[in-house]
Design a protein around this motif. Sequence first.
Motif, short mmCIF file in Angstrom:
data_model
loop_
_atom_site.label_atom_id
_atom_site.label_comp_id
_atom_site.label_asym_id
_atom_site.label_seq_id
_atom_site.Cartn_x
_atom_site.Cartn_y
_atom_site.Cartn_z
N SER A 23 20.08 -20.83 84.79
CA SER A 23 20.76 -19.61 84.32
C SER A 23 22.00 -19.28 85.14
O SER A 23 22.57 -18.20 84.96
N LEU A 24 22.41 -20.17 86.02
CA LEU A 24 23.53 -19.88 86.91
C LEU A 24 24.80 -19.49 86.15
O LEU A 24 25.43 -18.48 86.50
N PRO A 25 25.22 -20.23 85.10
CA PRO A 25 26.43 -19.82 84.38
C PRO A 25 26.31 -18.42 83.76
O PRO A 25 27.27 -17.65 83.77
N ALA A 26 25.13 -18.10 83.23
CA ALA A 26 24.94 -16.79 82.60
C ALA A 26 25.02 -15.68 83.64
O ALA A 26 25.61 -14.62 83.39
N ILE A 27 24.42 -15.91 84.81
CA ILE A 27 24.45 -14.89 85.85
C ILE A 27 25.88 -14.66 86.35
O ILE A 27 26.34 -13.52 86.50
N LEU A 28 26.60 -15.76 86.59
CA LEU A 28 27.99 -15.64 87.03
C LEU A 28 28.83 -14.96 85.95
O LEU A 28 29.68 -14.11 86.24
N GLY A 29 28.60 -15.34 84.69
CA GLY A 29 29.34 -14.72 83.60
C GLY A 29 29.04 -13.23 83.48
O GLY A 29 29.95 -12.43 83.21
N LEU A 30 27.78 -12.85 83.69
CA LEU A 30 27.41 -11.43 83.63
C LEU A 30 28.13 -10.64 84.71
O LEU A 30 28.63 -9.53 84.45
N ILE A 31 28.20 -11.19 85.90
CA ILE A 31 28.89 -10.51 87.01
C ILE A 31 30.37 -10.35 86.69
O ILE A 31 30.96 -9.26 86.87
N VAL A 32 31.00 -11.43 86.20
CA VAL A 32 32.43 -11.38 85.88
C VAL A 32 32.71 -10.36 84.78
O VAL A 32 33.66 -9.56 84.86
N LEU A 33 31.89 -10.37 83.73
CA LEU A 33 32.08 -9.43 82.62
C LEU A 33 31.95 -7.99 83.10
O LEU A 33 32.74 -7.12 82.70
N CYS A 34 30.95 -7.71 83.93
CA CYS A 34 30.76 -6.35 84.45
C CYS A 34 31.97 -5.91 85.27
O CYS A 34 32.42 -4.75 85.16
N LEU A 35 32.51 -6.81 86.08
CA LEU A 35 33.68 -6.47 86.88
C LEU A 35 34.90 -6.20 85.99
O LEU A 35 35.64 -5.23 86.21
N ALA B 217 38.48 -2.17 83.83
CA ALA B 217 39.25 -1.70 82.67
C ALA B 217 38.81 -0.30 82.22
O ALA B 217 39.66 0.51 81.84
N ARG B 218 37.53 -0.04 82.28
CA ARG B 218 36.99 1.27 81.88
C ARG B 218 35.96 1.72 82.92
O ARG B 218 34.79 1.30 82.86
N PRO B 219 36.36 2.54 83.89
CA PRO B 219 35.42 2.98 84.94
C PRO B 219 34.14 3.61 84.40
O PRO B 219 33.10 3.57 85.08
N THR B 220 34.20 4.16 83.17
CA THR B 220 32.99 4.76 82.60
C THR B 220 31.90 3.72 82.33
O THR B 220 30.75 4.09 82.10
N PHE B 221 32.28 2.44 82.34
CA PHE B 221 31.29 1.39 82.12
C PHE B 221 30.19 1.45 83.17
O PHE B 221 29.03 1.15 82.88
N PHE B 222 30.55 1.84 84.41
CA PHE B 222 29.58 1.89 85.49
C PHE B 222 28.90 3.26 85.61
O PHE B 222 28.18 3.50 86.58
N SER B 223 29.12 4.14 84.66
CA SER B 223 28.49 5.46 84.72
C SER B 223 27.00 5.36 84.44
O SER B 223 26.53 4.40 83.81
N ALA B 224 26.26 6.35 84.92
CA ALA B 224 24.81 6.37 84.72
C ALA B 224 24.46 6.42 83.23
O ALA B 224 23.51 5.79 82.78
N VAL B 225 25.24 7.18 82.45
CA VAL B 225 24.98 7.30 81.02
C VAL B 225 25.11 5.95 80.33
O VAL B 225 24.25 5.54 79.54
N ASN B 226 26.20 5.24 80.64
CA ASN B 226 26.43 3.96 79.98
C ASN B 226 25.43 2.91 80.44
O ASN B 226 24.99 2.07 79.65
N PHE B 227 25.07 2.96 81.72
CA PHE B 227 24.10 2.00 82.24
C PHE B 227 22.76 2.16 81.53
O PHE B 227 22.11 1.17 81.15
N ALA B 228 22.34 3.40 81.31
CA ALA B 228 21.09 3.65 80.59
C ALA B 228 21.20 3.20 79.14
O ALA B 228 20.24 2.68 78.57
N ASN B 229 22.38 3.39 78.54
CA ASN B 229 22.57 2.97 77.15
C ASN B 229 22.40 1.47 76.97
O ASN B 229 21.97 1.01 75.90
N LEU B 230 22.76 0.69 77.99
CA LEU B 230 22.64 -0.76 77.89
C LEU B 230 21.21 -1.19 77.61
O LEU B 230 20.98 -2.17 76.89
N PHE B 231 20.24 -0.48 78.18
CA PHE B 231 18.84 -0.85 77.97
C PHE B 231 18.43 -0.65 76.52
O PHE B 231 17.81 -1.54 75.91
N SER B 232 18.77 0.50 75.94
CA SER B 232 18.39 0.75 74.56
C SER B 232 19.17 -0.13 73.59
O SER B 232 18.66 -0.54 72.55
N GLN B 233 20.43 -0.45 73.94
CA GLN B 233 21.24 -1.30 73.07
C GLN B 233 20.72 -2.73 73.01
O GLN B 233 20.72 -3.36 71.95
#
Length: 415
Positions: A34-46, A51-67
């Motif tokens: 899973s190394l490529p997927a993990i590295l890709g996940l880190i890059v995408l999050c960064l 680009a959108r600081p709200t991406f790291f907000s608590a509200v958006n982080f919680a939304n990722l689970f339900s999405q």
Amino acid sequence: MTTAYSSPMRVAEPTVAGHLHDYWGRVRGGDIGSLPAILGLIVLCLIFGIARPTFFSAVNFANLFSQGAAVIFIAMGLVFVLLLGEIDLSAGFASGVCGAVMAILLTDQGWHWYSAIPVALATGLAIGFTLGFLVSKLGIPSFIVTLAGFLAFQGILLVLLSGGKNISVRDPFVLSLANNNMPAGLSWTLTAVAIIGYAAVQLVRFRGRAVRGLVTEPMGIVLARIAGLAALLVAAVAVLTQERSINPLIISVKGVPIVAPLIAVALIVWTFVLGRTTFGRHVYAVGGNKEAARRAGIAVDRIRISVFVIGSFMAAIGGIIAASRANSVDPNSGGSNVLLYAVGAAVIGGTSLFGGKGRVLDAVIGGAVIAVIDNGMGLMGFSAGQKFIFTGLILLLAASVDALSRRRAAATGNR
């Protein structure tokens, strides 16, 4: 006359440097997991976070689970099917049928959730058994069987919903699965239990192998793995237990989403099944070489039926979670991009399309990648078409990496 006694050979103590060197050697040999997927996940999050600081907000982080929850559950089941080199194109609409069965029993028939949910799960089991029987006993290719299922289940969904009506789900328990959160205290308690349990499993395994004289990982690697998981969980729970309500005086919204521990439980159970049971070893054996497995006495047909049963059972859970999140079911439940995202999650996470290689964790990692792409590109204002194009390219890249890694493994003798 003296007799010389030879002491048993002692295995050299493993070192962290040696372990890392061996790991890098496996990666260079094509065993990338899973190394490529993990590295890709880190890059995408960064990228999205910058680009959108709200991406790291608590509200958006919680939304990722339900999405991502419904897709992750379906992808977990598809991992079992893909491990045998098979495919299940019906998983999306199968999840919709099971969700519709639950909704009809709850809303139209007045059943309680503890009766309706088991019936929906049993529907998933019946679907999986039928698909597996047709593939294993009649010899019909899984592509054809599940493509027929894709069409048939779409029709069944229309019949169940009387041609296209929408059925609302009002049961509080069902709605809580994808929409509610655990109290902050319970969130921290379960986090502590998870960390202690994981540490205990790792240390017991290390001691057990050492006592039997087997090769073990360096203690430093074991401790680093425990510390890494602990840091990840603590950081995640610290964010999720922040107040996320716009007006906390009226309603407070904080805590880990209920669906998160449900994903964790499914991950633990199925990881144990694949990694620690005879059934799991047989799944890998059949996926690696079906004929060799048959000659070894493995009931190949039974294994093939079982993986489709597990796949449709997990699809049923995904359908229940999707109905909970949407508060309803309709003729499009389980359709659209659900199947594509579920297959994509398993493959992007590292499960091979050629069979014999993959883990349930791959579905979770791949599902996280897809959820992050969908969420982050939405925050950046990209259209649905652009999201599909980018996700398709990521899936193509993952499949290419899988094919190239298998070719590299074959060339280096690590196959």
